[in-house]
Design a protein around this motif. Structure first.
Motif, short mmCIF file in Angstrom:
data_model
loop_
_atom_site.label_atom_id
_atom_site.label_comp_id
_atom_site.label_asym_id
_atom_site.label_seq_id
_atom_site.Cartn_x
_atom_site.Cartn_y
_atom_site.Cartn_z
N PRO A 187 0.86 -1.08 -0.02
CA PRO A 187 0.28 -0.05 0.20
C PRO A 187 0.89 1.22 0.05
CG PRO A 187 -0.84 -1.57 1.41
CD PRO A 187 0.38 -2.11 1.04
N THR A 188 1.86 1.29 0.79
CA THR A 188 2.77 2.38 0.99
C THR A 188 3.58 2.78 -0.38
OG1 THR A 188 3.20 2.09 3.23
CG2 THR A 188 4.86 3.41 1.93
N LEU A 189 3.83 1.47 -1.28
CA LEU A 189 4.53 1.76 -2.44
C LEU A 189 3.54 2.55 -3.58
CD1 LEU A 189 6.86 -1.50 -2.85
CD2 LEU A 189 7.53 0.82 -2.84
N GLY A 190 2.49 1.97 -3.52
CA GLY A 190 1.54 2.24 -4.53
C GLY A 190 1.16 3.81 -4.10
N PHE A 191 0.90 4.05 -2.75
CA PHE A 191 0.79 5.64 -2.58
C PHE A 191 1.96 6.34 -3.00
CE2 PHE A 191 1.64 9.12 0.58
CZ PHE A 191 0.39 9.99 0.32
N ILE A 192 3.06 5.95 -2.83
CA ILE A 192 4.11 6.89 -3.27
C ILE A 192 4.16 7.01 -4.65
CG2 ILE A 192 6.76 6.80 -3.55
CD1 ILE A 192 6.80 5.39 -0.76
N LYS A 193 4.12 5.96 -5.29
CA LYS A 193 4.34 6.08 -6.91
C LYS A 193 3.10 6.81 -7.53
CE LYS A 193 6.89 1.73 -7.39
NZ LYS A 193 6.84 0.36 -8.09
N ALA A 194 1.86 6.76 -7.02
CA ALA A 194 0.76 7.39 -7.49
C ALA A 194 0.80 8.90 -7.34
CB ALA A 194 -0.38 7.09 -6.71
N ARG A 195 1.31 9.21 -5.96
CA ARG A 195 1.48 10.85 -5.94
C ARG A 195 2.60 11.31 -6.74
NH1 ARG A 195 -1.85 9.06 -3.36
NH2 ARG A 195 -2.75 10.09 -5.26
N VAL A 196 3.80 10.81 -6.83
CA VAL A 196 4.81 11.24 -7.79
C VAL A 196 4.34 11.30 -9.24
CG1 VAL A 196 7.14 10.89 -8.75
CG2 VAL A 196 6.87 10.34 -6.24
N ARG A 197 3.56 10.23 -9.77
CA ARG A 197 3.36 10.46 -11.10
C ARG A 197 2.12 11.55 -11.31
NH1 ARG A 197 3.14 3.97 -11.22
NH2 ARG A 197 5.26 3.48 -11.83
N GLU A 198 1.24 11.55 -10.18
CA GLU A 198 0.36 12.71 -10.26
C GLU A 198 1.12 14.04 -10.17
OE1 GLU A 198 -3.39 14.47 -7.77
OE2 GLU A 198 -2.12 13.03 -6.88
#
Length: 302
Positions: A187-198
């Motif tokens: 979940p943390t990895l998914g959150f990080i990648k989503a925020r950076v790509r956003e």
């Protein structure tokens, strides 16, 4: 600071020998929040001349010290040996921080000065700073007492990025890595990648990732459109921290893991948002100090 150390500092000021500072080879946050300000206090209080100062930095960090002569730990100690030394220190003292002066630090100082042709010198080891400021990290020292032993410049003296590095005119700097306060589960990895790509849809994002593995933190690899990486050839053992700091100092803001790079962003005057999932294994005093510095500097820092 003890009366004996105060007298020693005055005695050093009256001499002519070079003053060797370091090697500092532990956590980046301690270097920018404490070691540098503590040394700045010593140098200004006792009027140690710049031309007498020899700094043993690491990864190019010596360029932040405004010293007469700068050397780098990794020019003398292979990276594999430096990692082994940190591992041994952590195993013996349950910390990579230099609370104890090890024989290796003395030998590094002797070897570096010998290579520079310096026979006699005064030496200030990071252990002295750790001893002096440990009560602050243990909630046994007031802010006023800390302030009497440190002096914070408005901004770190960070040199500009390498001329061959082509950076966007405006960009966000990002560095996410695993540590005790920010464990990388799915979940943390998914959150990080989503925020950076956003964020990358609004402005270029430059990752401050480095594959040298100088410590026990593993950077999170993130790919996507408008997400850039620093060319690996610029991130050598003896240059990587200097290069990453120079890039960070030019960013519009920083986003990443709570820790040393977020604190480096603050010391460079760059707004920052950092994350942790559990506040364990680190002192609340570090965050309290960072928050106070941010308010004093007028820099958003969360």
């Amino acid at each position: 600071m003890s009366a004996m150390f105060h007298l020693w500092c005055r005695w050093v000021a009256a001499r002519r020998r070079p003053i060797v500072l370091g090697p500092f080879r532990s956590e980046l946050g301690f270097e920018v929040l404490y070691w540098l300000p503590w040394l700045h206090h010593l140098r200004t209080t006792y009027k140690w001349p710049k031309e007498r100062i020899i700094v043993i930095g690491r990864g190019g960090s010596g360029r932040w010290y405004e010293a007469g002569q700068v050397t780098d730990l990794y020019d003398y100690l292979p990276l594999t040996d430096a990692r082994l030394l940190l591992h041994q220190q952590s195993s013996q003292h349950v910390s990579v921080n230099q609370y104890h002066t090890v024989q290796a630090d003395r030998e590094i100082a002797r070897y570096v000065t010998a290579r520079l042709g310096v026979r006699r010198y005064h030496w200030v080891a990071p252990t002295v700073m750790y001893d002096a400021l440990a009560p602050w990290w243990k909630d046994q020292m007031s802010v006023n007492t800390l302030g009497r032993q440190t002096r914070y410049q408005e901004r770190l003296a960070v040199p500009p990025p390498p001329a061959e590095l082509q950076l966007p005119q405006e960009f966000i700097a990002a560095k996410f890595y695993s540590r005790g306060t920010f464990v990388m589960d799915e979940p943390t990895l998914g959150f990080i990648k989503a925020r950076v790509r956003e964020l990358a849809t609004q402005m270029p994002v430059v990752l401050l990732n480095c594959d040298l593995f100088t410590d026990d933190h593993a950077d999170v690899p993130i790919t996507g459109e408008n997400i850039l990486r620093v060319p690996p050839n610029l991130l050598t053992p003896s240059t990587h921290l200097a290069v990453l700091a120079s890039i960070l100092s030019k960013a519009k803001f920083f986003i990443g893991t709570y820790g040393g790079f977020a604190q480096l962003a603050l010391r460079c005057g760059v707004p920052a948002v950092s994350f942790y999932s559990q506040f364990a294994g680190t002192a609340l005093a570090h965050k309290a100090l960072s928050d106070m510095l941010a308010v004093r500097m007028g820099i958003p820092w969360l």
